[in-house]
Enzyme design. Structure first.
Site, short mmCIF file in Angstrom:
data_model
loop_
_atom_site.label_atom_id
_atom_site.label_comp_id
_atom_site.label_asym_id
_atom_site.label_seq_id
_atom_site.Cartn_x
_atom_site.Cartn_y
_atom_site.Cartn_z
N SER A 1 0.84 -1.19 0.00
CA SER A 1 0.00 0.00 0.00
C SER A 1 0.87 1.24 0.00
O SER A 1 0.40 2.35 -0.10
CB SER A 1 -0.87 0.02 1.25
N TYR B 1 -7.40 4.27 2.83
CA TYR B 1 -6.80 3.48 3.89
C TYR B 1 -5.90 4.31 4.79
O TYR B 1 -5.99 4.26 6.00
CB TYR B 1 -6.05 2.33 3.24
N LYS B 2 -5.01 5.10 4.19
CA LYS B 2 -4.17 5.88 5.09
C LYS B 2 -4.11 7.35 4.72
O LYS B 2 -4.64 8.19 5.40
CB LYS B 2 -2.78 5.29 5.28
N TYR C 1 -8.19 -8.57 0.03
CA TYR C 1 -7.36 -9.35 -0.90
C TYR C 1 -8.21 -10.28 -1.77
O TYR C 1 -7.70 -10.97 -2.64
CB TYR C 1 -6.39 -10.24 -0.11
N ASP D 1 2.12 -7.38 11.76
CA ASP D 1 1.50 -6.20 12.38
C ASP D 1 -0.01 -6.15 12.15
O ASP D 1 -0.71 -5.40 12.80
CB ASP D 1 2.13 -4.91 11.85
N GLN E 1 -6.46 -3.74 10.64
CA GLN E 1 -6.40 -4.63 9.47
C GLN E 1 -6.83 -6.05 9.79
O GLN E 1 -6.84 -6.91 8.92
CB GLN E 1 -4.98 -4.65 8.95
N ASP F 1 -24.23 33.97 11.67
CA ASP F 1 -23.64 33.64 10.37
C ASP F 1 -24.06 34.70 9.34
O ASP F 1 -24.88 34.44 8.46
CB ASP F 1 -24.14 32.22 9.98
C1 SPV Z 1 -22.46 26.72 6.06
O1 SPV Z 1 -22.16 25.61 6.54
O2 SPV Z 1 -22.09 27.75 6.57
C2 SPV Z 1 -23.25 26.78 4.85
C3 SPV Z 1 -24.13 25.67 4.51
O3 SPV Z 1 -23.17 27.76 4.17
S1 SPV Z 1 -25.67 26.04 5.12
O4 SPV Z 1 -25.53 26.27 6.54
O5 SPV Z 1 -26.52 24.90 4.85
O6 SPV Z 1 -26.11 27.22 4.44
MG MG Z 2 -22.20 29.36 5.06
#
Ligand code: SPV
Ligand code: MG
Length: 669
Positions: free
Chosen positions: A247, A281-282, A313, A330, A336, A442
């Site tokens: 991997s 996986y990583k 596998y 390991d 795993q 917001d």
């Molecule tokens: C945010 O996560 O700030 C977004 C997505 O703009 S939403 O809240 O759905 O508008």
């Molecule tokens: Mg937003």
């Protein structure tokens, strides 16, 4: 430890095959003679010193050994009367090179498979190879076993005996006892018997234990008939498929050591994990599949390299039916383990074997892995990865992060299900969650400098690509600077929504006053952003608010085509309905005309739709926009209330992660 190989004998029963060289130089496969095979195994076991007794065709033998170019120091000891004595006298001639040493002793006409030799070398006690499954040979060595030890070795013993082969590991103390007795025999003119006759006299002081090799190849070649049998067995051994999966994009000494061991078991086929499997996986592979494949193909002794598409596998085991699957030990514990269990089950169906070698991640490996992660976190490496992942996987997932610690949660959370690992591909730096973490609404109140600070906190401790919620993008004149800064930081994509004026969160919908930008204005903003960016990989995604603001599907689609025409690298369509119908309709109609531009969705409301279904319908990015914030803060509120109610912290303890867990979440430099 020294190897003692007895090659003085005539080998007359081989007829014409030994008319020009000693028996040990007889070819047993397209690539090996008896001796070259023995010497390679000796060298691979890390033994440096070889004492070889010679006689018949002495000079040819010495030259041949040197021509093999193995990392071995030879001491050749000629038995001048090889035709009149047995090997007991050859050993006597070499005694000064053998005393006070651990010895692995073998006859020069003995062929054995690597697993047998490895077991002999690894034995803590003196041992001789025997077989509990082979019938007792009429004319060859048998070992009499008593009290779990070898009591006598010879041709004449049939009671309490097992077929035995002259391959020994002799610990120093036992060997000194036997060697003294060999010397006593020879000095007493008893030079025509086997060295084992001397052992039989001292077997109560020279403690040799039987090592049962059962049906594994371990036999002497005395006649052309023996040779024919061994030739076939070696061909079978060399054609057995041995399967390993890689991997990694960093080959280090630990891998090479396991490859070297695996090669000895047969024809080594290496599966290289697909980019997608490695990424899940990583971490994202530093080198793409094609480069990793060519890297492994160029390791000597690797017969074939194939793709392993998943962590499981199963597909390759079913196709190849390997005699062996080789892996480090390991994977017996932890993540795993289920993959290993499936391998064991599949091999069990047809008698294949799992061979595990001790393997632990060395400091060098951990250091290299740390460096790789550091590289992946660098802006130039991180920025383009989102585009690559979309191309590679078709659908990528992003989870919100609003701080270093939430970034680490998104970076490190993994789930193993049905032989596949799942982890988030990217991080979403949400305006809602970034503002909420700061206790602010917001409404584009948290300024860009502060938002960049959040990105920086996350970037400092993670490697995954970042999608930035750019709100409305602000004034076009400001947006161009935002683009350049984000790009410089290594952010992969900015999403800007087609609103103007005081932005409110979309999930309020029409409950609050929100103004959608005109198509023309927003197209100009996109064009200006695209013009400002300096790299090819940075993506600007246009977010359409028509469904949120109930302007209808037609408006949403008109905007989508206009915005992608203006250069938007992706389109985000948003909805706050539980029913995903309008999202599905949009995706279907957009895809009728545009199959290339990635579509992004944020299924906060229409959260019953699975990633699989989104993918089938043509969505490329699914953003889980706020779930860590929404689950984290109520948990904190509850803990705070519980402490207040109880006037102590005891009752809240069960709600808390232990300090140890917190500490392990945060890696130290
Ligand atoms: C945010 O996560 O700030 C977004 C997505 O703009 S939403 O809240 O759905 O508008
Ligand atoms: Mg937003």
């Amino acid at each position: 430890m020294k190897a003692l190989i007895l090659n003085s004998g005539l080998g007359h029963r081989m007829g014409v095959l030994t008319s020009e060289h000693p028996k040990c130089m007889t070819e047993i496969s397209a690539r090996d003679t008896i001796l070259s095979r023995q010497l390679k195994l000796v060298a691979e076991a890390g033994i440096k010193e070889v004492v070889m007794t010679t006689g018949y065709f002495d000079e040819i033998l010495v030259n041949y050994c040197h021509s093999l170019n193995l990392q071995l120091n030879y001491t050749f000891v000629n038995n001048p009367v090889y035709d009149k004595t047995n090997y007991i006298y050859s050993i006597y001639c070499a005694k000064d090179h053998l005393r006070d040493e651990d010895i692995v002793l073998m006859h020069g006409d003995l062929v054995f498979e690597s697993e047998v030799f490895d077991k002999v070398i690894a034995s803590d006690v003196s041992c001789m190879t025997v077989s509990s499954t082979l019938p007792l040979p009429e004319k060859d060595f048998k070992a009499v076993i008593g009290e779990g030890r070898v009591k006598a070795v010879g041709i004449e013993f049939f009671t309490d005996a097992m077929a035995a082969q002259p391959l020994y590991k002799l610990c120093k103390n036992d060997w000194n006892v036997w060697l003294d007795e060999i010397c006593a025999f020879c000095e007493n003119d008893d030079r025509k018997c086997y060295a084992e006759n001397a052992f039989n006299k001292v077997s109560d002081k020279c403690l040799i234990y039987p090592l049962d090799v059962k049906d594994a190849l371990c036999g002497e070649i005395d006649t052309p008939e023996d040779l024919a049998v061994v030739y076939k067995q070696i061909a079978e051994l060399e054609n057995r498929i041995v399967y390993m999966c890689f991997s990694t994009d960093m080959i280090h000494s630990g891998h090479i050591a396991i490859i070297k061991k695996a090669q000895k078991l047969g024809k080594l086929v290496i599966g290289v994990l697909s980019d997608e499997a490695v990424a899940s996986y990583k971490r994202f592979p530093l080198m793409p599949y094609a480069e990793r494949k060519s890297l492994v193909e160029n390791i000597s002794g690797v017969a074939m390299v194939i793709e392993q598409k998943e962590l499981s596998y199963a597909e390759n085991i079913k196709a190849l039916k390997p005699a062996y699957v080789v892996h480090g030990d390991d994977w017996r514990e932890g993540f795993q383990r289920p993959i290993r269990d499936e391998v064991v089950e599949l091999l069990g169906e047809y008698g294949g074997k799992l061979v595990e070698y001790p393997y632990s991640k060395t400091d060098t490996y951990l250091e290299m892995e740390k460096l790789s992660r550091a590289k992946l976190s660098m802006p130039d490496m991180r920025r383009g990865r989102l585009k690559k992942l979309i191309g590679m996987k078709g659908l990528v997932t992003a989870m919100e992060a609003h701080s270093g610690i939430t970034g680490l949660i998104v970076e490190n959370t993994k789930v193993l299900q049905d032989g596949k690992t799942y982890q988030f591909d990217a991080m979403w730096v949400s305006s809602l969650c970034d503002s909420t973490a700061k206790g602010k609404p917001d409404i584009e109140l948290v300024d860009m400098t502060s938002r960049f600070r959040t990105i920086d906190d996350i970037m400092e401790v993670t490697t995954k690509p970042i999608i930035f919620d750019g709100d409305t993008g602000g004034l076009t004149e400001h947006f161009v600077y935002t683009v350049k800064t984000l790009e410089r930081m290594g952010v992969s994509m900015v999403i800007i929504e087609d609103k103007t004026g005081l932005k409110k969160n979309s999930l309020f919908g029409t409950e609050v006053q929100q103004t959608q930008d005109s198509i023309e204005n927003f197209c100009e903003k996109i064009k200006a952003g695209k013009k400002a960016q300096k790299t090819k990989e940075f993506m600007i995604c246009a977010r359409i608010e028509s469904l949120i603001l109930e302007r209808g599907m037609e408006d949403a689609l008109e905007r989508a085509f206009a915005f992608s025409g203006a250069g938007a690298d992706a389109i985000m369509i948003h909805s706050r309905k539980k029913d995903p119908a309008e999202i599905f309709e949009f995706v279907e109609k957009f895809r009728e005309k545009n199959q290339a531009t990635p579509i992004v969705v944020v299924p906060t409301s229409f959260n019953a739709v699975t990633e699989q279904e989104f993918k089938q319908r043509g969505v490329n990015v699914v953003i889980y926009a706020n779930q860590l914030t929404r689950s984290g803060f109520p948990a904190m509120q509850k803990t705070a209330t519980t402490i207040l109610e109880n006037h102590r912290a005891k009752e809240a303890d069960g709600m808390c992660m232990s300090i140890k867990e917190i500490i392990t979440l945060i890696p130290e430099e």
